[in-house]
Design a protein around this motif. Structure first.
Motif, PDB file in Angstrom:
ATOM      1  N   MET A   1      62.608-141.106  24.967  1.00 20.66           N
ATOM      2  CA  MET A   1      62.652-141.933  23.760  1.00 20.66           C
ATOM      3  C   MET A   1      61.245-142.124  23.190  1.00 20.66           C
ATOM      4  SD  MET A   1      65.829-142.798  23.200  1.00 20.66           S
ATOM      5  CE  MET A   1      65.724-144.263  22.178  1.00 20.66           C
ATOM      6  N   VAL A   2      61.163-142.191  21.850  1.00 20.58           N
ATOM      7  CA  VAL A   2      59.889-142.475  21.212  1.00 20.58           C
ATOM      8  C   VAL A   2      59.478-143.900  21.538  1.00 20.58           C
ATOM      9  CG1 VAL A   2      58.705-142.731  19.002  1.00 20.58           C
ATOM     10  CG2 VAL A   2      60.280-140.831  19.346  1.00 20.58           C
ATOM     11  N   HIS A   3      58.242-144.075  21.998  1.00 23.57           N
ATOM     12  CA  HIS A   3      57.741-145.408  22.315  1.00 23.57           C
ATOM     13  C   HIS A   3      57.501-146.186  21.028  1.00 23.57           C
ATOM     14  CE1 HIS A   3      55.507-148.678  24.054  1.00 23.57           C
ATOM     15  NE2 HIS A   3      54.440-148.367  23.330  1.00 23.57           N
ATOM     16  N   ILE A   4      58.073-147.369  20.942  1.00 23.53           N
ATOM     17  CA  ILE A   4      57.894-148.238  19.779  1.00 23.53           C
ATOM     18  C   ILE A   4      56.877-149.308  20.148  1.00 23.53           C
ATOM     19  CG2 ILE A   4      59.012-149.726  18.099  1.00 23.53           C
ATOM     20  CD1 ILE A   4      60.043-146.831  18.135  1.00 23.53           C
ATOM     21  N   PRO A   5      55.672-149.221  19.613  1.00 21.13           N
ATOM     22  CA  PRO A   5      54.631-150.174  19.998  1.00 21.13           C
ATOM     23  C   PRO A   5      54.880-151.566  19.429  1.00 21.13           C
ATOM     24  CG  PRO A   5      53.825-148.763  18.250  1.00 21.13           C
ATOM     25  CD  PRO A   5      55.186-148.239  18.629  1.00 21.13           C
ATOM     26  N   SER A   6      54.358-152.555  20.098  1.00 18.97           N
ATOM     27  CA  SER A   6      54.382-153.919  19.579  1.00 18.97           C
ATOM     28  C   SER A   6      53.494-153.965  18.326  1.00 18.97           C
ATOM     29  CB  SER A   6      53.851-154.869  20.647  1.00 18.97           C
ATOM     30  OG  SER A   6      53.816-156.192  20.177  1.00 18.97           O
ATOM     31  N   PRO A   7      53.835-154.722  17.294  1.00 16.06           N
ATOM     32  CA  PRO A   7      54.878-155.743  17.206  1.00 16.06           C
ATOM     33  C   PRO A   7      56.169-155.255  16.553  1.00 16.06           C
ATOM     34  CG  PRO A   7      53.438-155.954  15.329  1.00 16.06           C
ATOM     35  CD  PRO A   7      52.963-154.736  16.101  1.00 16.06           C
ATOM     36  N   TYR A   8      56.415-153.936  16.478  1.00 15.75           N
ATOM     37  CA  TYR A   8      57.585-153.424  15.767  1.00 15.75           C
ATOM     38  C   TYR A   8      58.846-153.633  16.606  1.00 15.75           C
ATOM     39  CZ  TYR A   8      53.762-151.330  13.215  1.00 15.75           C
ATOM     40  OH  TYR A   8      52.598-151.150  12.516  1.00 15.75           O
ATOM     41  N   ARG A   9      59.907-154.088  15.950  1.00 12.81           N
ATOM     42  CA  ARG A   9      61.135-154.436  16.654  1.00 12.81           C
ATOM     43  C   ARG A   9      62.115-153.281  16.735  1.00 12.81           C
ATOM     44  NH1 ARG A   9      62.368-159.474  12.879  1.00 12.81           N
ATOM     45  NH2 ARG A   9      61.553-157.902  11.438  1.00 12.81           N
ATOM     46  N   SER A  10      61.923-152.238  15.933  1.00  7.94           N
ATOM     47  CA  SER A  10      62.869-151.125  15.908  1.00  7.94           C
ATOM     48  C   SER A  10      62.156-149.861  15.477  1.00  7.94           C
ATOM     49  CB  SER A  10      64.016-151.420  14.929  1.00  7.94           C
ATOM     50  OG  SER A  10      63.529-151.480  13.593  1.00  7.94           O
ATOM     51  N   LYS A  11      62.810-148.736  15.726  1.00  3.30           N
ATOM     52  CA  LYS A  11      62.278-147.455  15.264  1.00  3.30           C
ATOM     53  C   LYS A  11      62.166-147.447  13.750  1.00  3.30           C
ATOM     54  CE  LYS A  11      63.261-142.492  15.139  1.00  3.30           C
ATOM     55  NZ  LYS A  11      64.174-141.401  15.538  1.00  3.30           N
ATOM     56  N   GLU A  12      63.159-148.009  13.071  1.00  5.98           N
ATOM     57  CA  GLU A  12      63.144-148.025  11.610  1.00  5.98           C
ATOM     58  C   GLU A  12      61.927-148.772  11.079  1.00  5.98           C
ATOM     59  OE1 GLU A  12      66.226-149.049   7.933  1.00  5.98           O
ATOM     60  OE2 GLU A  12      66.759-149.517  10.001  1.00  5.98           O
ATOM     61  N   GLU A  13      61.616-149.905  11.670  1.00  2.48           N
ATOM     62  CA  GLU A  13      60.461-150.689  11.238  1.00  2.48           C
ATOM     63  C   GLU A  13      59.162-149.952  11.516  1.00  2.48           C
ATOM     64  OE1 GLU A  13      58.539-154.852  12.673  1.00  2.48           O
ATOM     65  OE2 GLU A  13      60.676-154.928  12.141  1.00  2.48           O
ATOM     66  N   TYR A  14      59.094-149.286  12.678  1.00  5.37           N
ATOM     67  CA  TYR A  14      57.906-148.532  13.061  1.00  5.37           C
ATOM     68  C   TYR A  14      57.689-147.347  12.111  1.00  5.37           C
ATOM     69  CZ  TYR A  14      54.805-145.746  16.104  1.00  5.37           C
ATOM     70  OH  TYR A  14      53.770-145.005  16.628  1.00  5.37           O
ATOM     71  N   VAL A  15      58.751-146.606  11.831  1.00  2.00           N
ATOM     72  CA  VAL A  15      58.650-145.453  10.934  1.00  2.00           C
ATOM     73  C   VAL A  15      58.233-145.899   9.532  1.00  2.00           C
ATOM     74  CG1 VAL A  15      60.000-143.659   9.768  1.00  2.00           C
ATOM     75  CG2 VAL A  15      60.233-143.988  12.233  1.00  2.00           C
ATOM     76  N   HIS A  16      58.777-147.018   9.077  1.00  2.00           N
ATOM     77  CA  HIS A  16      58.401-147.549   7.764  1.00  2.00           C
ATOM     78  C   HIS A  16      56.903-147.834   7.701  1.00  2.00           C
ATOM     79  CE1 HIS A  16      57.949-150.437   4.463  1.00  2.00           C
ATOM     80  NE2 HIS A  16      59.056-149.919   3.950  1.00  2.00           N
TER      81      HIS A  16
END
Length: 241
Positions: A1-16
């Motif tokens: 799985m792609v690591h989602i760094p803090s403070p992002y709550r989801s992949k969608e938020e991180y990609v945005h």
């Protein structure tokens, strides 16, 4: 799985956040990192849509609008194309790019989400998605939504990075993609992160054979794919019935 760094709550938020930060350099780096092959890839993908003069196309996750513009070339002055993206910065860059072309009157950009397209069933003659299927929160739902909004007889087309099959070429490509792309990306935008995400996103992305199966599973007929440039990218096509 792609690591989602803090403070992002989801992949969608991180990609945005990633695409918001790189919108201003996205086109330049795409061309540089692909050795200028990205233009050919997009034109090949657009050619698979079956769009005719006067047609009506949709480009999902349109980013800076480059594949949207390729659709506009096909539909001509009597046609229309909608480009949809969830990132405001990318849409702003897309509008800027389109102003430099003869297609301003044919193209409309809207903000929206690929897993919940804001269009009625059977609206468009085709739907494309370019270099974004691996970034959506739900691949199957995105393909299904694209199929839903395309009229029977139309096509769903995906252009995406993929996994080369030839062992030696695959090793060379992965070395470039895993080590040099993050370095060049950092030099291009001035900070680390976004271009390290790229190779990680491909690791978890299904093989092109599996994407073809997904096309069939959501009801698209005659699902097929074309591997380009040694399998660096793949174009998937399915017919709406």
């Amino acid at each position: 799985m792609v690591h989602i760094p803090s403070p992002y709550r989801s992949k969608e938020e991180y990609v945005h956040a990633i695409f918001s930060s790189i919108a201003h350099r996205y086109d330049l780096l795409n061309t540089a990192l692909s050795f200028n092959r990205d233009k050919y890839w997009r034109r090949f993908a657009a050619a698979q849509t079956g769009l005719q003069p006067g047609g009506y196309g949709l480009d999902v996750c349109c980013g800076t609008g480059m594949l949207t513009i390729e659709q506009a070339r096909l539909v001509g002055p009597r046609g229309r194309v909608v480009g949809l993206d969830f990132c405001e910065n990318m849409l702003a860059k897309a509008r800027e790019n389109v102003k430099k072309t003869p297609f301003s009157e044919q193209i409309q950009f809207v903000q929206g989400n690929a897993v919940n397209l804001p269009f009625p069933d059977n609206t468009f003659d085709c739907a494309t998605i370019g270099f974004a299927l691996r970034n959506v929160p739900d691949i199957r739902k995105t393909i299904s939504e694209m199929a839903r909004v395309v009229r029977p007889g139309g096509k769903v087309v995906s252009l995406e990075l993929s996994k080369p099959n030839t062992p030696l070429f695959r090793q060379l490509y992965y070395f470039y993609f895993n080590h040099l792309v993050p370095l060049l990306g950092r030099l291009g935008i001035g900070f680390d992160g976004p271009y390290s995400y790229l190779p990680n996103s491909l690791k978890d992305f299904p093989h092109q054979r599996e994407i073809k199966e997904l096309f069939s599973d959501v009801g698209l007929a005659d699902a097929r794919y074309y591997e380009l440039t040694g399998g660096i990218v793949t174009v998937h096509v399915g017919n709406v019935v």
